[in-house]
Design a protein around this motif. Structure first.
Motif, PDB file in Angstrom:
ATOM      1  N   PRO A   1     -50.005  87.085 104.577  1.00  0.00           N
ATOM      2  CA  PRO A   1     -49.668  87.958 103.444  1.00  0.00           C
ATOM      3  C   PRO A   1     -49.888  87.232 102.111  1.00  0.00           C
ATOM      4  CG  PRO A   1     -47.674  87.048 104.384  1.00  0.00           C
ATOM      5  CD  PRO A   1     -48.795  86.587 105.271  1.00  0.00           C
ATOM      6  N   PRO A   2     -50.265  87.944 101.070  1.00  0.00           N
ATOM      7  CA  PRO A   2     -50.523  87.289  99.790  1.00  0.00           C
ATOM      8  C   PRO A   2     -49.247  86.926  99.052  1.00  0.00           C
ATOM      9  CG  PRO A   2     -50.917  89.648  99.631  1.00  0.00           C
ATOM     10  CD  PRO A   2     -50.597  89.370 101.066  1.00  0.00           C
ATOM     11  N   ARG A   3     -49.350  85.869  98.245  1.00  0.00           N
ATOM     12  CA  ARG A   3     -48.276  85.487  97.323  1.00  0.00           C
ATOM     13  C   ARG A   3     -48.690  85.916  95.926  1.00  0.00           C
ATOM     14  NH1 ARG A   3     -46.556  79.994  96.481  1.00  0.00           N
ATOM     15  NH2 ARG A   3     -44.443  80.802  96.139  1.00  0.00           N
ATOM     16  N   ILE A   4     -47.783  86.600  95.236  1.00  0.00           N
ATOM     17  CA  ILE A   4     -48.089  87.162  93.916  1.00  0.00           C
ATOM     18  C   ILE A   4     -46.994  86.757  92.947  1.00  0.00           C
ATOM     19  CG2 ILE A   4     -48.437  89.268  92.595  1.00  0.00           C
ATOM     20  CD1 ILE A   4     -49.439  90.613  95.131  1.00  0.00           C
ATOM     21  N   ALA A   5     -47.377  86.312  91.758  1.00  0.00           N
ATOM     22  CA  ALA A   5     -46.447  86.024  90.666  1.00  0.00           C
ATOM     23  C   ALA A   5     -46.691  87.013  89.540  1.00  0.00           C
ATOM     24  CB  ALA A   5     -46.632  84.603  90.158  1.00  0.00           C
ATOM     25  N   ASP A   6     -45.625  87.656  89.098  1.00  0.00           N
ATOM     26  CA  ASP A   6     -45.683  88.597  87.969  1.00  0.00           C
ATOM     27  C   ASP A   6     -44.987  87.919  86.793  1.00  0.00           C
ATOM     28  OD1 ASP A   6     -45.686  90.706  86.212  1.00  0.00           O
ATOM     29  OD2 ASP A   6     -44.377  92.000  87.407  1.00  0.00           O
ATOM     30  N   LEU A   7     -45.777  87.443  85.824  1.00  0.00           N
ATOM     31  CA  LEU A   7     -45.236  86.684  84.699  1.00  0.00           C
ATOM     32  C   LEU A   7     -44.852  87.623  83.564  1.00  0.00           C
ATOM     33  CD1 LEU A   7     -47.739  83.682  84.588  1.00  0.00           C
ATOM     34  CD2 LEU A   7     -45.665  83.974  85.974  1.00  0.00           C
TER      35      LEU A   7
ATOM     36  N   GLY B   1     -46.791  98.131  96.240  1.00  0.00           N
ATOM     37  CA  GLY B   1     -47.497  99.324  96.688  1.00  0.00           C
ATOM     38  C   GLY B   1     -48.958  99.045  96.977  1.00  0.00           C
ATOM     39  N   ARG B   2     -49.571  98.204  96.181  1.00  0.00           N
ATOM     40  CA  ARG B   2     -50.996  97.875  96.367  1.00  0.00           C
ATOM     41  C   ARG B   2     -51.203  96.913  97.529  1.00  0.00           C
ATOM     42  NH1 ARG B   2     -55.702  96.836  93.232  1.00  0.00           N
ATOM     43  NH2 ARG B   2     -57.279  96.229  94.777  1.00  0.00           N
ATOM     44  N   TRP B   3     -50.312  95.909  97.653  1.00  0.00           N
ATOM     45  CA  TRP B   3     -50.404  94.921  98.730  1.00  0.00           C
ATOM     46  C   TRP B   3     -49.082  94.941  99.496  1.00  0.00           C
ATOM     47  CZ3 TRP B   3     -52.176  93.748  93.715  1.00  0.00           C
ATOM     48  CH2 TRP B   3     -53.569  93.633  93.604  1.00  0.00           C
ATOM     49  N   PRO B   4     -48.931  95.832 100.473  1.00  0.00           N
ATOM     50  CA  PRO B   4     -47.626  96.093 101.104  1.00  0.00           C
ATOM     51  C   PRO B   4     -46.967  94.884 101.748  1.00  0.00           C
ATOM     52  CG  PRO B   4     -49.198  97.836 101.638  1.00  0.00           C
ATOM     53  CD  PRO B   4     -49.977  96.747 100.976  1.00  0.00           C
ATOM     54  N   THR B   5     -47.753  93.922 102.228  1.00  0.00           N
ATOM     55  CA  THR B   5     -47.151  92.765 102.904  1.00  0.00           C
ATOM     56  C   THR B   5     -46.871  91.606 101.949  1.00  0.00           C
ATOM     57  OG1 THR B   5     -49.323  91.808 103.438  1.00  0.00           O
ATOM     58  CG2 THR B   5     -48.355  93.364 105.034  1.00  0.00           C
TER      59      THR B   5
ATOM     60  N   GLY C   1     -43.608  97.823 103.499  1.00  0.00           N
ATOM     61  CA  GLY C   1     -44.770  97.311 104.218  1.00  0.00           C
ATOM     62  C   GLY C   1     -44.564  95.971 104.885  1.00  0.00           C
ATOM     63  N   GLY C   2     -43.339  95.437 104.814  1.00  0.00           N
ATOM     64  CA  GLY C   2     -43.062  94.163 105.444  1.00  0.00           C
ATOM     65  C   GLY C   2     -43.088  92.980 104.489  1.00  0.00           C
ATOM     66  N   GLY C   3     -43.305  93.239 103.237  1.00  0.00           N
ATOM     67  CA  GLY C   3     -43.281  92.181 102.240  1.00  0.00           C
ATOM     68  C   GLY C   3     -41.919  92.055 101.598  1.00  0.00           C
ATOM     69  N   SER C   4     -41.882  91.483 100.399  1.00  0.00           N
ATOM     70  CA  SER C   4     -40.620  91.307  99.697  1.00  0.00           C
ATOM     71  C   SER C   4     -40.873  91.227  98.195  1.00  0.00           C
ATOM     72  CB  SER C   4     -39.907  90.031 100.163  1.00  0.00           C
ATOM     73  OG  SER C   4     -40.673  88.882  99.820  1.00  0.00           O
ATOM     74  N   ILE C   5     -39.835  91.572  97.432  1.00  0.00           N
ATOM     75  CA  ILE C   5     -39.841  91.417  95.979  1.00  0.00           C
ATOM     76  C   ILE C   5     -38.616  90.609  95.595  1.00  0.00           C
ATOM     77  CG2 ILE C   5     -39.707  92.582  93.748  1.00  0.00           C
ATOM     78  CD1 ILE C   5     -41.070  94.976  94.952  1.00  0.00           C
ATOM     79  N   ALA C   6     -38.827  89.598  94.763  1.00  0.00           N
ATOM     80  CA  ALA C   6     -37.736  88.783  94.238  1.00  0.00           C
ATOM     81  C   ALA C   6     -37.956  88.590  92.743  1.00  0.00           C
ATOM     82  CB  ALA C   6     -37.682  87.436  94.943  1.00  0.00           C
ATOM     83  N   PHE C   7     -36.890  88.225  92.053  1.00  0.00           N
ATOM     84  CA  PHE C   7     -36.966  87.987  90.611  1.00  0.00           C
ATOM     85  C   PHE C   7     -36.272  86.673  90.295  1.00  0.00           C
ATOM     86  CE2 PHE C   7     -37.244  92.549  91.206  1.00  0.00           C
ATOM     87  CZ  PHE C   7     -38.360  92.867  90.443  1.00  0.00           C
ATOM     88  N   ALA C   8     -36.807  85.977  89.291  1.00  0.00           N
ATOM     89  CA  ALA C   8     -36.252  84.671  88.935  1.00  0.00           C
ATOM     90  C   ALA C   8     -36.443  84.422  87.449  1.00  0.00           C
ATOM     91  CB  ALA C   8     -36.934  83.566  89.743  1.00  0.00           C
ATOM     92  N   PRO C   9     -35.507  83.679  86.842  1.00  0.00           N
ATOM     93  CA  PRO C   9     -35.673  83.342  85.419  1.00  0.00           C
ATOM     94  C   PRO C   9     -36.744  82.270  85.236  1.00  0.00           C
ATOM     95  CG  PRO C   9     -33.696  82.332  86.299  1.00  0.00           C
ATOM     96  CD  PRO C   9     -34.242  83.195  87.394  1.00  0.00           C
ATOM     97  N   ALA C  10     -37.576  82.459  84.236  1.00  0.00           N
ATOM     98  CA  ALA C  10     -38.598  81.470  83.904  1.00  0.00           C
ATOM     99  C   ALA C  10     -39.170  81.803  82.541  1.00  0.00           C
ATOM    100  CB  ALA C  10     -39.713  81.444  84.948  1.00  0.00           C
ATOM    101  N   ASP C  11     -39.554  80.769  81.826  1.00  0.00           N
ATOM    102  CA  ASP C  11     -40.267  80.919  80.564  1.00  0.00           C
ATOM    103  C   ASP C  11     -41.749  80.784  80.879  1.00  0.00           C
ATOM    104  OD1 ASP C  11     -41.521  80.514  78.050  1.00  0.00           O
ATOM    105  OD2 ASP C  11     -39.650  79.742  77.210  1.00  0.00           O
ATOM    106  N   VAL C  12     -42.521  81.802  80.561  1.00  0.00           N
ATOM    107  CA  VAL C  12     -43.944  81.789  80.895  1.00  0.00           C
ATOM    108  C   VAL C  12     -44.640  80.567  80.308  1.00  0.00           C
ATOM    109  CG1 VAL C  12     -46.119  83.044  80.601  1.00  0.00           C
ATOM    110  CG2 VAL C  12     -44.033  84.292  81.174  1.00  0.00           C
TER     111      VAL C  12
END
Length: 270
Positions: free
Chosen positions: A37-43, A56-60, A85-96
């Motif tokens: 499954p892909p790893r994705i970072a949303d900054l 939704g685009r990459w369900p896993t 889809g078997g993946g996960s969403i998490a959120f974390a504090p970070a300064d871009v």
């Protein structure tokens, strides 16, 4: 340097549909990701509503949204957890500006965030290094700093009786590079880059809808700077509202609001 704003998620989401469309258009140009499954970072994930589009685009996918606003993260965490889809969403504090990837990512994406970071293109090399072979860096950001909504705001902030409080608070028209400059920088880093611009003409509804829009984004630093001076804040808003009414007159079906955005999708060599 512009002031980091205090965010109001409810105000920001008042135009959620219009704000989400560019992110959807950005993702449409991202090719298949190299790992399953892909790893994705949303900054700069904000309130998390568009982060869900990644699942939704990459369900896993294992998606992590990063933001430095406690208010935005509090709102975003309602979307955290396993995805259908078997993946996960998490959120974390970070300064871009100082975010350090904790391993290879298949996609690093940023939606309407980089314009807040002076010199943001200097961060591209660090992020691309963190991509898996064949991974993608994708971002979109507003390119409307020469629009009346911004020029009028800057003009009022630069008036003689406001300069002391508002000097350096607002971003200027160099906050975003020209599309050609992004193309040059990304290709110089060894990526295959797709860069373009689009002007959306949003049809906004309600009374003073352009003021309502910018109250969730570009006006935030002014509201913060004048928070302890409510009379000055209200006077600024009143003058700005009147100027926006003249610059963006309503039509029979709403108020047209042209909004230029710049997009880039850069794919690292396999």
């Amino acid at each position: 340097m512009p002031t980091a704003p205090t965010w109001d998620p409810a105000q920001y989401l008042r135009h959620a549909g219009h704000r989400a469309r560019p992110f959807t258009d950005l993702l449409a140009r991202v090719a298949d990701l190299p790992t399953e499954p892909p790893r994705i970072a949303d900054l700069g994930c904000g309130p998390g509503n568009v982060t869900t589009l990644l699942a939704g685009r990459w369900p896993t996918a294992q998606v992590t949204g990063y933001d430095n606003s406690p208010e935005m993260l509090d709102r975003a965490r309602r979307y955290a957890g396993p995805t259908p889809g078997g993946g996960s969403i998490a959120f974390a504090p970070a300064d871009v500006r100082t975010w350090t990837p904790d391993g290879p990512y298949d996609l690093i994406v940023s939606n309407a965030t980089l314009q807040w970071i002076p010199g943001h293109s200097d961060l591209f090399a660090h992020w691309i290094t963190a991509l898996a072979p064949g991974g993608t860096l994708a971002f979109q950001l507003p390119g409307n700093f020469d629009a009346p909504s911004h020029r009028l705001m800057r003009g009022l902030a630069d008036s003689p009786h406001r300069r002391d409080r508002l000097a350096g608070v607002l971003r200027h028209d160099d906050a975003v590079l020209a599309p050609e400059a992004y193309l040059a920088r990304l290709t110089a880093l060894g990526c295959t880059a797709d860069v373009w611009e689009t002007t959306y003409v949003h049809l906004l509804q309600g009374e003073d809808p352009v003021l309502d829009w910018v109250s969730g984004t570009g006006l935030r630093p002014v509201l913060d700077a004048l928070a302890a001076h409510p009379e000055e804040r209200d006077a600024f808003i009143g003058e700005y509202r009147d100027a926006l009414r003249e610059a963006y007159p309503p039509g029979p079906y709403g108020t047209p609001f042209p909004f230029r955005r710049v997009f880039a999708v850069a794919r690292k060599e396999s």
